[in-house]
Design an enzyme around this catalytic site. Structure first.
Site, PDB file in Angstrom:
ATOM      1  N   GLY A  65      40.690  46.513  35.089  1.00 17.86           N
ATOM      2  CA  GLY A  65      41.259  46.392  36.435  1.00 17.86           C
ATOM      3  C   GLY A  65      42.583  45.657  36.414  1.00 17.86           C
ATOM      4  O   GLY A  65      43.181  45.464  35.361  1.00 17.86           O
ATOM      5  N   ASN A  66      43.045  45.265  37.582  1.00 25.62           N
ATOM      6  CA  ASN A  66      44.282  44.483  37.644  1.00 25.62           C
ATOM      7  C   ASN A  66      44.195  43.467  38.775  1.00 25.62           C
ATOM      8  O   ASN A  66      43.221  43.430  39.519  1.00 25.62           O
ATOM      9  CB  ASN A  66      45.499  45.400  37.792  1.00 25.62           C
ATOM     10  CG  ASN A  66      45.426  46.237  39.051  1.00 25.62           C
ATOM     11  OD1 ASN A  66      45.420  45.716  40.152  1.00 25.62           O
ATOM     12  ND2 ASN A  66      45.330  47.550  38.872  1.00 25.62           N
ATOM     13  N   ARG A  67      45.239  42.635  38.900  1.00 28.41           N
ATOM     14  CA  ARG A  67      45.162  41.482  39.800  1.00 28.41           C
ATOM     15  C   ARG A  67      45.665  41.763  41.211  1.00 28.41           C
ATOM     16  O   ARG A  67      45.808  40.850  42.004  1.00 28.41           O
ATOM     17  CB  ARG A  67      45.969  40.323  39.199  1.00 28.41           C
ATOM     18  CG  ARG A  67      45.275  39.708  37.994  1.00 28.41           C
ATOM     19  CD  ARG A  67      46.184  38.739  37.281  1.00 28.41           C
ATOM     20  NE  ARG A  67      46.706  37.724  38.181  1.00 28.41           N
ATOM     21  CZ  ARG A  67      47.706  36.900  37.871  1.00 28.41           C
ATOM     22  NH1 ARG A  67      48.272  36.986  36.684  1.00 28.41           N
ATOM     23  NH2 ARG A  67      48.127  36.013  38.728  1.00 28.41           N
TER      24      ARG A  67
END
Ligand code: CTP
Length: 418
Positions: A210-212
């Site tokens: 995923g990412n932030r």
């Protein structure tokens, strides 16, 4: 710290009056001077003592109390913003007809600042021609009437008519304090498709890459566009637990592939696409159908490697589809870029190159790194247009920035319409 402003919170007599307590508390916590003006019926739901304790100011309903201070004129005149939450069907009708038979309606007549109504009522009342006409009249007069949320109403029924979440009312109130002209009702009939949040690319049934991205910027664009009258669909990836914006059709997705499918489905209808989502550029080539186990043999070979495959570029794909004539309704495509400068050039250098590469009409550029842009509430950046017109987006809340982005979209649509 925000500048201290005078905010009047009007409360009409509906069950959602209890949520006004949170609105009052949040505005007071933001540092504003908050004066609560309920109607008599609002006090049948929440006691005056609660509002007095939360606001630190006296609570009156009638025009014959504290007469020496002329409150029926002074409170409205001195306000920087009036927020009526909840605004019932009856209160909207009384505001339209200019009644002044209690302190709240008198305040509405004397206020010269922005006035926001946050409606809450049963769906039948909201869609009744009388209410529809009252809302139109109030908007025509320059008031902001928020779109109500859909969902569970009092009792077991559900539909449009729920009070927007207190957080959303406070956010929009703060936007109007920062920029009193931020919410003109000018996008009626415009269909806007917004993507927001991060995608998750599964590795196995329990893990993902995923990412932030928090989704805050895209949600704010969707929220502002909807409150300006647009018909908004929000394709929402993973976010920092954000609530669905009121009056917006929300489609929740997980992976980049699902996001792409949702965009393909909704793009043909849309006039505007805003690609604020942080879409994964790569996904694991193979997704294990059962959980990937580590070996318990200490002498076993090293950890597994993950092979990655490029995902489709949804933004560039939409630009291509429009160029091929497949999206005749699409009039504006907006991309986002998170950039850091490097040895080859600064943030704007890379952003201009990206605008050209992607072929979109507008590009919102955020400088990232050192605590900027991701997971934070305040932001700044630039808005680059394909015609070479660049503007700086002043530092402020993501909602304030979104109002500038939506301004640019409205201006772009306007310049295209001529
Ligand atoms: N985007 C997309 N599909 C992808 C990846 C990104 O539609 N598979 C969109 C994003 O929503 C955003 C823009 O493209 O509007 C960002 O472009 P991108 O090239 O991904 O920017 P960065 O992530 O900054 O990547 P890089 O700097 O590596 O080019």
């Amino acid at each position: 710290m925000t500048e201290r402003k005078r905010v009047v919170v009007g409360v009409a007599g509906g069950i959602a009056a209890y949520k006004a307590c949170t609105v009052v508390r949040q505005l007071a916590e933001a540092g504003h001077s908050v004066r609560v003006v309920p109607t008599e019926s609002a006090l049948r739901f929440v006691g005056a003592a609660t509002f007095e304790a939360l606001s630190g100011q006296p609570v009156r309903t009638g025009v014959f109390e504290d007469v020496d201070q002329v409150p029926h004129v002074r409170i409205g005149q001195e306000a920087d913003l009036v927020v009526v939450a909840p605004a019932t069907a009856d209160l909207l009708a009384r505001a339209v007809s200019g009644r002044a038979d209690d302190l709240l309606t008198a305040t509405l007549l004397t206020a010269r600042c922005p006035v926001v109504f946050a409606p809450a009522m049963h769906t039948e009342m909201w869609f009744h021609p009388a209410t529809v006409q009252n809302v139109e009249t109030l908007r025509r007069r320059g008031n902001v009437v928020l779109e109500p949320a859909s969902g569970r109403l009092t009792g077991s029924d559900s539909g449009a008519g729920r009070l927007p979440e207190p957080e959303e009312i406070t956010t929009l109130a703060q936007l109007l304090l920062d920029r009193p002209d931020a919410l003109p009702f000018d996008l009626s009939g415009v269909k806007v498709l917004v993507t927001a949040g991060g995608t998750r690319e599964p590795l196995d049934p329990v893990r993902f890459i995923g990412n932030r991205s928090s989704g805050k910027q895209g949600y704010a664009v969707a929220r502002v566009a909807a409150q300006r009258g647009a018909d908004v669909t929000l394709i929402a990836g993973n976010t920092a637990g954000l609530a669905d914006p009121a009056g917006v059709n929300v489609v929740h997705i997980g992976s980049a592939h699902q996001l792409q499918d949702a965009v393909s489905k909704h793009a043909p209808d849309a006039h505007v696409l805003v690609m604020a989502a942080a879409v994964a550029d790569f996904r694991p080539t193979h997704v294990a159908t059962s959980k990937i186990k580590k070996s318990h043999d200490p002498n076993a070979a090293s950890a597994p490697s993950i092979e990655l495959t490029r995902t489709e570029d949804v933004l560039a794909g939409t630009v291509r589809a429009r160029a091929d004539g497949q999206l005749p309704n699409m009039r504006a495509i907006v991309g986002f870029a998170a950039e850091t400068g490097d040895a080859n050039g600064d943030v704007l250098f890379h952003a201009r190159a990206k605008l050209q590469r992607k072929g979109c009409d507008l590009l919102v550029v955020n400088a990232v790194g050192e605590g900027k842009a991701f997971e934070v509430d305040n932001n700044d950046g630039w808005l680059l247009a394909a015609d070479g017109n660049d503007v700086a987006l002043e530092h402020g809340s993501k909602t304030l920035m979104s109002s500038r982005i939506v301004d640019a979209i409205a201006a772009f649509l306007g310049s295209r319409a001529e």
